[in-house]
Motif scaffolding. Sequence first.
Motif, PDB file in Angstrom:
ATOM      1  N   UNK A 285       1.149  -1.263   0.235  1.00 12.74           N
ATOM      2  CA  UNK A 285       0.273   0.406   0.562  1.00 12.74           C
ATOM      3  C   UNK A 285       0.411   1.516  -0.355  1.00 12.74           C
ATOM      4  N   UNK A 286       0.712   2.685  -0.710  1.00 13.79           N
ATOM      5  CA  UNK A 286       1.207   3.588  -1.282  1.00 13.79           C
ATOM      6  C   UNK A 286       0.963   5.032  -0.651  1.00 13.79           C
ATOM      7  N   UNK A 287       1.250   5.861  -0.079  1.00 20.10           N
ATOM      8  CA  UNK A 287       0.903   7.111   0.357  1.00 20.10           C
ATOM      9  C   UNK A 287       1.670   7.776  -0.947  1.00 20.10           C
ATOM     10  N   UNK A 288       0.992   8.006  -1.996  1.00 28.08           N
ATOM     11  CA  UNK A 288       1.096   8.620  -2.819  1.00 28.08           C
ATOM     12  C   UNK A 288       0.922  10.420  -2.733  1.00 28.08           C
ATOM     13  N   UNK A 289       1.214  10.989  -2.322  1.00 28.67           N
ATOM     14  CA  UNK A 289       1.129  12.610  -1.614  1.00 28.67           C
ATOM     15  C   UNK A 289       1.800  13.558  -1.988  1.00 28.67           C
ATOM     16  N   UNK A 290       1.373  14.462  -2.577  1.00 34.44           N
ATOM     17  CA  UNK A 290       2.538  15.903  -3.411  1.00 34.44           C
ATOM     18  C   UNK A 290       3.427  15.943  -2.104  1.00 34.44           C
ATOM     19  N   UNK A 291       2.169  16.647  -1.608  1.00 31.52           N
ATOM     20  CA  UNK A 291       3.659  17.247  -0.524  1.00 31.52           C
ATOM     21  C   UNK A 291       4.118  16.240   0.925  1.00 31.52           C
ATOM     22  N   UNK A 292       3.955  14.958   0.817  1.00 34.58           N
ATOM     23  CA  UNK A 292       4.539  14.538   1.992  1.00 34.58           C
ATOM     24  C   UNK A 292       5.344  14.055   1.538  1.00 34.58           C
ATOM     25  N   UNK A 293       6.679  12.985   2.426  1.00 32.94           N
ATOM     26  CA  UNK A 293       7.542  12.419   2.208  1.00 32.94           C
ATOM     27  C   UNK A 293       6.820  10.800   1.337  1.00 32.94           C
ATOM     28  N   UNK A 294       7.218  10.068  -0.016  1.00 38.61           N
ATOM     29  CA  UNK A 294       6.692   9.667  -0.101  1.00 38.61           C
ATOM     30  C   UNK A 294       7.406   8.311   0.057  1.00 38.61           C
ATOM     31  N   UNK A 295       6.067   7.020   0.686  1.00 39.53           N
ATOM     32  CA  UNK A 295       6.777   5.957   1.648  1.00 39.53           C
ATOM     33  C   UNK A 295       5.440   5.178   1.044  1.00 39.53           C
ATOM     34  N   UNK A 296       5.868   3.889   1.237  1.00 34.46           N
ATOM     35  CA  UNK A 296       5.614   2.408   1.006  1.00 34.46           C
ATOM     36  C   UNK A 296       5.282   1.384   1.987  1.00 34.46           C
TER      37      UNK A 296
END
Length: 310
Positions: A48-59
Amino acid sequence: VDDALCSPRGWQGLIAYGCHSLVLVVDANSAQTLQVLERHKANVVKVRCSWVLYFPLKVLDLKLQSLALGEWKIIVWDVATGAARCEIQEHSKPIQDMQWLWNQDASRDLLLAVHPPNYIVLWNADTGTKLWKKSYAENILSFSFDPFDPSHLALLTSEGIVFISDFSPSKAPASSGKKVYISSPHSSPSHNKLAAATGAKKALDKVKILISNEKPSAESVTLNDCLQLSYLPSKRNYMLLLYPREILILDLEVNQTVGVIAIERTGVPFIQVIPCFQRDGLFCLHENGCITLRVRRSNCSFTATPNEEP
């Protein structure tokens, strides 16, 4: 792609997926592997990924730490550095499903997870802190948030679907939700009769599965072979149910199936579907690792099956 599932493509054009004991992050435009996350002793089963523009990229990946002991953990990764930031575990209990809470502003690190048999737990994925826990009467298989209303959550259970309308990150839902029942597409006698006469695809096209508040007969209640439940982000009040050889499109306003996508007899079964946000399209992951795109064209229904080339 082995036992793990793919994540939706993010705004950066990246796709994350699991293969054996690895999590790979790939640039979909160049097909280059940008990051390989190696810390697993067993096969990865969810990503599951958190693809958010202004947040650090996480998986996030859900893995079986020790197959013999049945020890499950969620590991939060910083994709840019390849470092593990946090590990989450609920007393060595398995984890059935998980999802980031991307449609709220309370925190960037909230994660909802299903802990069998019947618990949902909200975690702070940055610190590993449990925020709240809620139990239900049914065994929970998976869940899906309504993309048009973040307070609406659907739980797929072994007997039907539980619709929750009071979900909030600040506290556990107060109600037990509204339970409805759905018959399996394989349980209808008329389905079996038509399949023998005209073929499985034509039979499935004619099936209308009623969503009911009354429990059907024991023979017709079987959602255990349903692999996935998901709201359609491209159309309000629509939902899909994924089975190994067909996808059912449900209209929740009329409580019936309005579309069926069936695999031909020689086709490779589904294991996951990712719905598109901006058009009526489905990315389908198959058991052999092939990914197909099925699009609802103008003047055609979803049942028009495109070429199954990867």
